[in-house]
Design a protein around this motif. Structure first.
Motif, PDB file in Angstrom:
ATOM      1  N   THR A  88      -4.863  -9.625  -3.131  1.00  0.00           N
ATOM      2  CA  THR A  88      -5.989  -9.272  -3.988  1.00  0.00           C
ATOM      3  C   THR A  88      -7.312  -9.866  -3.517  1.00  0.00           C
ATOM      4  OG1 THR A  88      -5.506 -11.162  -5.440  1.00  0.00           O
ATOM      5  CG2 THR A  88      -4.491  -9.046  -6.004  1.00  0.00           C
ATOM      6  N   LYS A 140      -4.402  -2.626  -5.387  1.00  0.00           N
ATOM      7  CA  LYS A 140      -4.787  -2.174  -6.721  1.00  0.00           C
ATOM      8  C   LYS A 140      -3.696  -2.561  -7.717  1.00  0.00           C
ATOM      9  CE  LYS A 140      -7.155   1.771  -4.622  1.00  0.00           C
ATOM     10  NZ  LYS A 140      -7.229   3.252  -4.534  1.00  0.00           N
ATOM     11  N   GLU A 141      -4.103  -2.729  -8.952  1.00  0.00           N
ATOM     12  CA  GLU A 141      -3.132  -3.096  -9.987  1.00  0.00           C
ATOM     13  C   GLU A 141      -2.000  -2.072 -10.071  1.00  0.00           C
ATOM     14  OE1 GLU A 141      -2.976  -5.895 -11.789  1.00  0.00           O
ATOM     15  OE2 GLU A 141      -4.680  -6.655 -10.646  1.00  0.00           O
ATOM     16  N   LYS A 142      -2.329  -0.805  -9.918  1.00  0.00           N
ATOM     17  CA  LYS A 142      -1.294   0.222 -10.015  1.00  0.00           C
ATOM     18  C   LYS A 142      -0.310   0.139  -8.849  1.00  0.00           C
ATOM     19  CE  LYS A 142      -3.631   4.069  -7.633  1.00  0.00           C
ATOM     20  NZ  LYS A 142      -4.056   5.490  -7.734  1.00  0.00           N
ATOM     21  N   TRP A 143      -0.771  -0.385  -7.697  1.00  0.00           N
ATOM     22  CA  TRP A 143       0.156  -0.566  -6.578  1.00  0.00           C
ATOM     23  C   TRP A 143       1.202  -1.615  -6.932  1.00  0.00           C
ATOM     24  CZ3 TRP A 143      -3.540  -1.050  -1.719  1.00  0.00           C
ATOM     25  CH2 TRP A 143      -4.222   0.164  -1.546  1.00  0.00           C
ATOM     26  N   HIS A 182       0.838  -1.209   0.000  1.00  0.00           N
ATOM     27  CA  HIS A 182       0.000   0.000   0.000  1.00  0.00           C
ATOM     28  C   HIS A 182       0.873   1.260   0.000  1.00  0.00           C
ATOM     29  CE1 HIS A 182      -3.968   1.878   1.691  1.00  0.00           C
ATOM     30  NE2 HIS A 182      -3.420   2.635   0.762  1.00  0.00           N
TER      31      HIS A 182
END
Length: 253
Positions: free
Chosen positions: A136, A189-192, A114
């Motif tokens: 996830t 999140k995918e961007k993380w 995170h």
């Protein structure tokens, strides 16, 4: 080698603790759920191994854990509070991007993901005791731990959550604070995950699938290396190979 105990105050006034050992390049290590820095990193010699390799090992007790405060008001537990604490702690220490390393075990790995996902930039990262579905698919794990909180006084030996409850009691966890903290976590999140452009070690017990498959997590990250060690999710923390893997990775990365 002994660790010092220190405190700092988060922006909402909550007093948080951290332990420190050694000198050199800073390495932040975050402990797992219902544990603390002493149990996860100090008791079994991992911090001493990393410090002996020339690092300043900094180990916070997360909010509602260890020597840190465990406030009971809901206002002290907004979404993502542990990552916010981590970001503020990095600022409190005056650590600049790429000038420190960051890792964590289980909940500590979740918090690391995170934090990096929201902008922290350590030079190297370590995700211990974690697989892809652990990041996830948090709802299922959250339900299990909330159930453990609810069954705190009634669980019997042999119940699925008995060991988790026994660990909470041993560690002196305030169950009401735990109930407030657990819903503050969220699926990665995918961007993380895409943000892990730094070298990353996925260190996991060979018998540990509590948080899913570490190989799948390794393959999902941009620049990751799988480092298996002996043990289950609980037992691998007691084995010297955990600290040795961290030392190896920090030396090779």
């Amino acid at each position: 080698m002994s660790a010092s105990l220190n405190h700092w105050t988060a922006s909402d006034g909550v007093r948080l603790a951290y332990h420190e050992m050694g000198e050199g390049r800073p390495v932040l290590l975050l402990h797992g759920l219902f544990s603390n820095a002493e149990t996860n990193w100090i008791k079994y010699g991992h911090a001493a191994q990393v410090a002996a390799a020339g690092h300043r090992v900094i180990m916070p007790d997360l909010r509602a854990h260890g020597h840190s405060d465990a406030p009971l008001g809901p206002a002290a537990y907004p979404d993502g509070i542990l990552a916010r604490d981590l970001e503020e702690f990095v600022g409190h220490l005056g650590l600049m991007p790429n000038a420190y390393d960051l890792g964590g075990f289980s909940l500590g790995a979740r918090t690391t993901v995170h934090g990096i996902g929201e902008g922290l930039r350590p030079a190297r990262a370590m995700l211990c005791g974690m697989g892809l579905t652990g990041l996830t698919g948090w709802d299922k794990r959250q339900a299990f731990f909330l159930g453990a909180v609810d069954n705190y006084e009634t669980a019997k030996r042999g119940d699925p959550d008995f060991l988790a409850i026994a660990f909470m009691k041993t560690m002196g966890i305030d169950r009401e604070a735990a109930r407030l903290l657990l819903p503050t976590f969220t699926d990665a999140k995918e961007k993380w995950l895409d943000a892990f452009e730094m070298p990353t070690a996925v260190i996991c017990g060979e018998e540990d699938r509590d948080n899913g498959d570490p190989v799948a997590l390794t393959e999902r990250l941009p620049d990751a290396r799988h480092m298996p060690i002996p043990g289950t999710h609980m037992s691998c923390v007691t084995k010297k190979e955990l600290g040795a893997a961290i030392v190896e990775f920090l030396g090779d990365a």
